[in-house]
Enzyme design. Structure first.
Site, PDB file in Angstrom:
ATOM      1  N   LYS A   1       0.857  -1.184   0.000  1.00 23.88           N
ATOM      2  CA  LYS A   1       0.000   0.000   0.000  1.00 23.88           C
ATOM      3  C   LYS A   1       0.892   1.233   0.000  1.00 23.88           C
ATOM      4  O   LYS A   1       1.678   1.439   0.928  1.00 23.88           O
ATOM      5  CB  LYS A   1      -0.900  -0.005   1.229  1.00 23.88           C
TER       6      LYS A   1
ATOM      7  N   LYS B   1      -2.063  -1.416  -3.965  1.00 24.12           N
ATOM      8  CA  LYS B   1      -2.948  -0.258  -3.905  1.00 24.12           C
ATOM      9  C   LYS B   1      -2.138   1.018  -3.936  1.00 24.12           C
ATOM     10  O   LYS B   1      -1.157   1.110  -3.199  1.00 24.12           O
ATOM     11  CB  LYS B   1      -3.747  -0.358  -2.609  1.00 24.12           C
TER      12      LYS B   1
END
Ligand code: PBG
Length: 332
Positions: free
Chosen positions: A202, A255
């Site tokens: 992330k 992400k």
């Protein structure tokens, strides 16, 4: 006018032959979008009958538990197999205590969805940023997030979601060691069937902006650079994924998606594990804004984007477009 013979090339290979008709293009298509790879994020708040628009995410709303249950069922009817739940608590404190409230919006929505439609895959976001008064993803000492104390708190959050009936918990905090700690706690309590979808790679991204309006989770000072990844790194992403898999993650996530397609591809090729990509709020908002101005064809841009994420190697796409894309695919 007839084409002169002299203008003809002698070519053994003419790639355009495979693009001549829709049927031929479809025959040789390499990547297929299917609704069953979509996960639909929902923002759940208190109250009844609440559907509150989110300005920077047209088409997305904050939903009270009863409305979230309806939305999950409607998405399922459209062919979307699962939802990812985020919670907006009625109040916040420094430790994010309400994140593990058994009567919280997320826990209540999990129970409601499972009661109404047990087949819907229910995944819950595990993080403290929506629940802390300062908007940071963990417990603070001064301005620093304390890793291990935060992990202890996240474990309680994950357990409360498992107890409510979640199929997967999805830690998005990026603390070290949280997957192992959550796995161990779930197993000790008899929740070995509950899976972990970890936000493994992330990045510290500008594209989470609209989400922070939707989830009311913007940090009150500083940023998330001490735990989310530097956008410039890819070896580090592979190390993060390797660690999360070793700690027991069932699904790993990259992400955002569009600006990290290379990372998705490398993760899939290296580990051959179920890989999710999160098409985040800012990526959605960009398409919506351009479409609202008449600058792009939204449906085509949406399908091209989702196809690209799949082509890069994502098995699962988390997207605010899940219902729209599923309906479009069904109509073809
Ligand atoms: C943290 C979390 C965030 C998103 C998902 N989980 C925001 C952040 O890290 O600041 C972003 C998702 C999106 O932008 O759509 N709980």
């Amino acid at each position: 006018m007839a084409v002169k013979t002299a203008t003809r090339l002698t070519l053994a290979r003419r790639p355009r032959r495979l693009r001549r008709t829709g049927a031929i293009r479809s025959l040789v298509r390499e990547t297929h979008l299917r609704p069953d790879c979509f996960i639909y994020p929902l923002f759940v708040c208190d109250g009844r009958g609440v559907r509150r628009d989110i300005q920077s995410m047209p088409g997305v709303q904050q939903l009270s538990v009863d409305e979230a249950v309806k939305e999950a069922v409607a998405a399922h009817t459209d062919g979307v197999p699962g939802v990812l739940l985020f919670g907006l608590p009625p109040s916040k404190d420094a430790a994010g205590t309400l994140a593990s409230d058994p009567e919280g919006p997320v826990q209540s929505a999990v129970r409601g969805i499972k009661q109404e439609a047990p087949d819907v895959i229910v995944i819950t976001d595990v993080c403290l940023c929506e629940y802390t008064s300062h908007g940071h993803c963990g417990i603070l000492d001064g301005e620093e997030i304390v890793n291990d104390a935060t992990v202890a708190q996240l474990v309680q959050v994950a357990l409360s979601h498992a107890l409510a009936g979640a199929d997967f918990v999805a830690p998005s905090d990026m603390m070290d060691g949280r997957v192992a700690a959550i796995r161990q706690a779930l197993d000790e309590r008899g929740f070995e069937r509950v899976g972990i979808m970890s936000y493994a790679a992330k990045y510290c991204s500008a594209f989470y902006g609209p989400f922070r309006e939707a989830a009311d989770s913007a940090p009150q000072f500083g940023d998330r650079r001490s735990h989310q990844m530097d956008p410039a790194n890819v070896d580090e992403a592979l190390r993060e994924v390797e660690l999360d898999l070793a700690e027991g993650a069932d699904i790993v996530m990259v992400k955002p998606a569009l600006t990290y397609l290379d990372v998705i591809a490398k993760v899939k090729q290296r580990f051959h594990q179920p890989t999710a990509a999160y098409h985040v709020s800012g990526e959605y908002a960009m398409l919506k804004a351009a479409a609202a101005n008449g600058w792009i064809d939204e449906r085509r841009a949406m399908m091209e984007t989702l196809t690209a994420i799949r082509r890069a190697g994502a098995d699962i796409i988390i997207t605010y477009y899940a219902r729209e894309a599923a309906r479009l695919l069904a109509s073809r």
